[in-house]
Design a protein around this motif. Sequence first.
Motif, PDB file in Angstrom:
ATOM      1  N   THR A 191      -2.635   5.307   4.259  1.00 34.21           N
ATOM      2  CA  THR A 191      -1.639   4.229   4.172  1.00 34.21           C
ATOM      3  C   THR A 191      -1.605   3.409   5.465  1.00 34.21           C
ATOM      4  O   THR A 191      -1.564   2.172   5.428  1.00 34.21           O
ATOM      5  N   THR A 220       0.852  -1.186   0.000  1.00 33.99           N
ATOM      6  CA  THR A 220       0.000   0.000   0.000  1.00 33.99           C
ATOM      7  C   THR A 220       0.889   1.237   0.000  1.00 33.99           C
ATOM      8  O   THR A 220       2.023   1.206   0.481  1.00 33.99           O
ATOM      9  N   GLY A 221       0.363   2.343  -0.574  1.00 36.98           N
ATOM     10  CA  GLY A 221       1.082   3.605  -0.531  1.00 36.98           C
ATOM     11  C   GLY A 221       1.914   3.887  -1.764  1.00 36.98           C
ATOM     12  O   GLY A 221       1.576   3.496  -2.875  1.00 36.98           O
ATOM     13  N   LYS A 222       3.018   4.583  -1.536  1.00 34.75           N
ATOM     14  CA  LYS A 222       3.863   5.037  -2.639  1.00 34.75           C
ATOM     15  C   LYS A 222       4.620   3.876  -3.281  1.00 34.75           C
ATOM     16  O   LYS A 222       5.268   3.091  -2.600  1.00 34.75           O
ATOM     17  N   PHE A 234       5.028   5.094   2.685  1.00 34.59           N
ATOM     18  CA  PHE A 234       4.497   6.422   2.986  1.00 34.59           C
ATOM     19  C   PHE A 234       5.084   7.449   2.016  1.00 34.59           C
ATOM     20  O   PHE A 234       6.264   7.383   1.678  1.00 34.59           O
ATOM     21  N   ASN A 235       4.264   8.406   1.592  1.00 30.34           N
ATOM     22  CA  ASN A 235       4.774   9.524   0.789  1.00 30.34           C
ATOM     23  C   ASN A 235       5.419  10.596   1.666  1.00 30.34           C
ATOM     24  O   ASN A 235       6.289  11.342   1.208  1.00 30.34           O
ATOM     25  N   VAL A 254       4.971  -1.208   2.926  1.00 35.10           N
ATOM     26  CA  VAL A 254       4.139  -0.072   3.315  1.00 35.10           C
ATOM     27  C   VAL A 254       4.897   1.209   2.978  1.00 35.10           C
ATOM     28  O   VAL A 254       5.874   1.564   3.643  1.00 35.10           O
ATOM     29  N   ASN A 265      -4.720   1.397  -2.629  1.00 36.00           N
ATOM     30  CA  ASN A 265      -4.387   2.825  -2.656  1.00 36.00           C
ATOM     31  C   ASN A 265      -2.936   3.065  -3.068  1.00 36.00           C
ATOM     32  O   ASN A 265      -2.161   3.718  -2.356  1.00 36.00           O
ATOM     33  N   TRP A 312      -3.088  11.292   3.171  1.00 38.86           N
ATOM     34  CA  TRP A 312      -2.544  10.040   2.614  1.00 38.86           C
ATOM     35  C   TRP A 312      -1.774   9.233   3.647  1.00 38.86           C
ATOM     36  O   TRP A 312      -1.756   7.996   3.588  1.00 38.86           O
ATOM     37  N   THR A 313      -1.115   9.899   4.573  1.00 35.23           N
ATOM     38  CA  THR A 313      -0.388   9.169   5.620  1.00 35.23           C
ATOM     39  C   THR A 313      -1.356   8.314   6.437  1.00 35.23           C
ATOM     40  O   THR A 313      -1.057   7.159   6.766  1.00 35.23           O
ATOM     41  N   ARG A 341      -0.056   4.821  -4.741  1.00 38.59           N
ATOM     42  CA  ARG A 341       0.162   6.236  -5.058  1.00 38.59           C
ATOM     43  C   ARG A 341       1.334   6.407  -6.020  1.00 38.59           C
ATOM     44  O   ARG A 341       2.231   5.575  -6.093  1.00 38.59           O
ATOM     45  N   ASP A 382      -4.731   1.240   5.703  1.00 35.25           N
ATOM     46  CA  ASP A 382      -4.639   0.073   4.819  1.00 35.25           C
ATOM     47  C   ASP A 382      -3.777  -1.021   5.441  1.00 35.25           C
ATOM     48  O   ASP A 382      -4.137  -2.209   5.423  1.00 35.25           O
TER      49      ASP A 382
END
Length: 482
Positions: free
Chosen positions: A184, A117-119, A208-209, A206, A137, A180-181, A139, A187
Amino acid sequence: MTQFLKISLLLTLFANSLFAESAKPNILFILSDDQALETLSIMWELECQTPHLDSLAKEGILFTRAYNMGSWSGAVCMASRAMFNSGAFVNRANQTVRKQPQWAQIMKAAGYKTYMTGKWHVPGKTFKNPPFDITKNVRGGMPAQTEAGQNRPLHPQDYEQGWKPWDKQHGGFWEGGKHWTEVTADDAIEFLDDAKDIDQPFFMYVGFNAPHDPRQAPKEYVDMYPIDKISLPKNHLGLYPYRDQIGCGKQLRDAAIMPFPRNEYATKINRQEYFAATTHMDHNIGRVLKALKDSGKADNTYVIFTSDHGLAVGEHGLVGKQNMYEHSMRAPFIIVGPSIPKGQRNATSIYIQDAMATSLDLATIAKPEYVEFKSLLPLIEEKTKQHYPAIYGKYINYQRMILKDNWKLMVYPYAKKYRLYNLEKDPKEMHDLADKPEYKAVLDTLKSDLKKLQVSMGDEFDFENPPPIDYAALKKFKKKSH
């Protein structure tokens, strides 16, 4: 042997096989973006607070000299993630990640349930569809930056009238309504809740942006860092003298986030927002770690936390990660798990992308030949003290670097300039020794060592005789860097 005994033996072997598979450790890999090592409050360097990451570090080993190799483009995070997922060094990662099985595919082939999930932001055919069993999700490289978030703040009145980190109308991390944090983390928690009933070992990625720009966070996190309590970095400069020749001038998107020159007020506001985004992410990482504990799987799970690279945010008059200074090349690296000693620090120079090879080693999966990064287990188990003889760095063809025995040589081919630092005596890299006659032998040796290191890295660039700059490409550069 009777038929009954044969069947019994087969059933026993099958059961043992299933047990061996289920006994494989889980791997939880957590990756942030743009987070310098010094943002960890456990390092006692900055005002930034990271209580959950501090607690994680106390449960395992914190590597304090974990480096990113750099990038072939302004999007340093894309190169970084290509290295993470291919296992190949920077000059080969862009091709290897497109042609060879990626990290998740290797884990899946070994019996792991894979989740992401995430970036993502990994180049190649998986750019929009990461190769995991489950994704949620996914990104892109960064939340959309707006013009309001650039070249700011010019002064206090400009700040009062302008963009705010908690203002959802500009989108960015707030696009979709929830930060978004938090998405993530939600999720990852959802998967961990489901993992209670999964018999397979799992590999979680996982991404995170945060704390990448636009540095947005809920207002309560920004309020944690009053501007009058933010210190100016010791190595702060208004303008870096070689910014244009090293690709960090106004043509670079990251550099244009803050005004030129980097005045004290703008630097403190940007650092305030950097810290707020980091602390907000730390809180949500804490939620994920709690969910892991609640799942009942923590005792058989290795957690690896790191970031793509660091960030300058005013140090040396720079803003982004497109440079060879410690604040931008070095990131946190924490590993925790069943066989990992607790509460240790290790100052051996490693690469952050050693995470992949380490996870394969922990899972007793044979490392493919194309994976060049090394497992950290020999260091952790104290079977060796040296990991890499030297650390290599590059940024397109604007910069080259070698770090060896606490000496760092940075090369600026288009400025015709060398910068030499002794990190043991000068950790903030404020005293360039390159032009001092007494250090000429050190500089010459490092130049020679860098040329040899370039060969092993597949780097054919002649930093002493660089080709002319492609100015047409530079015009497109500002839009592509992130």
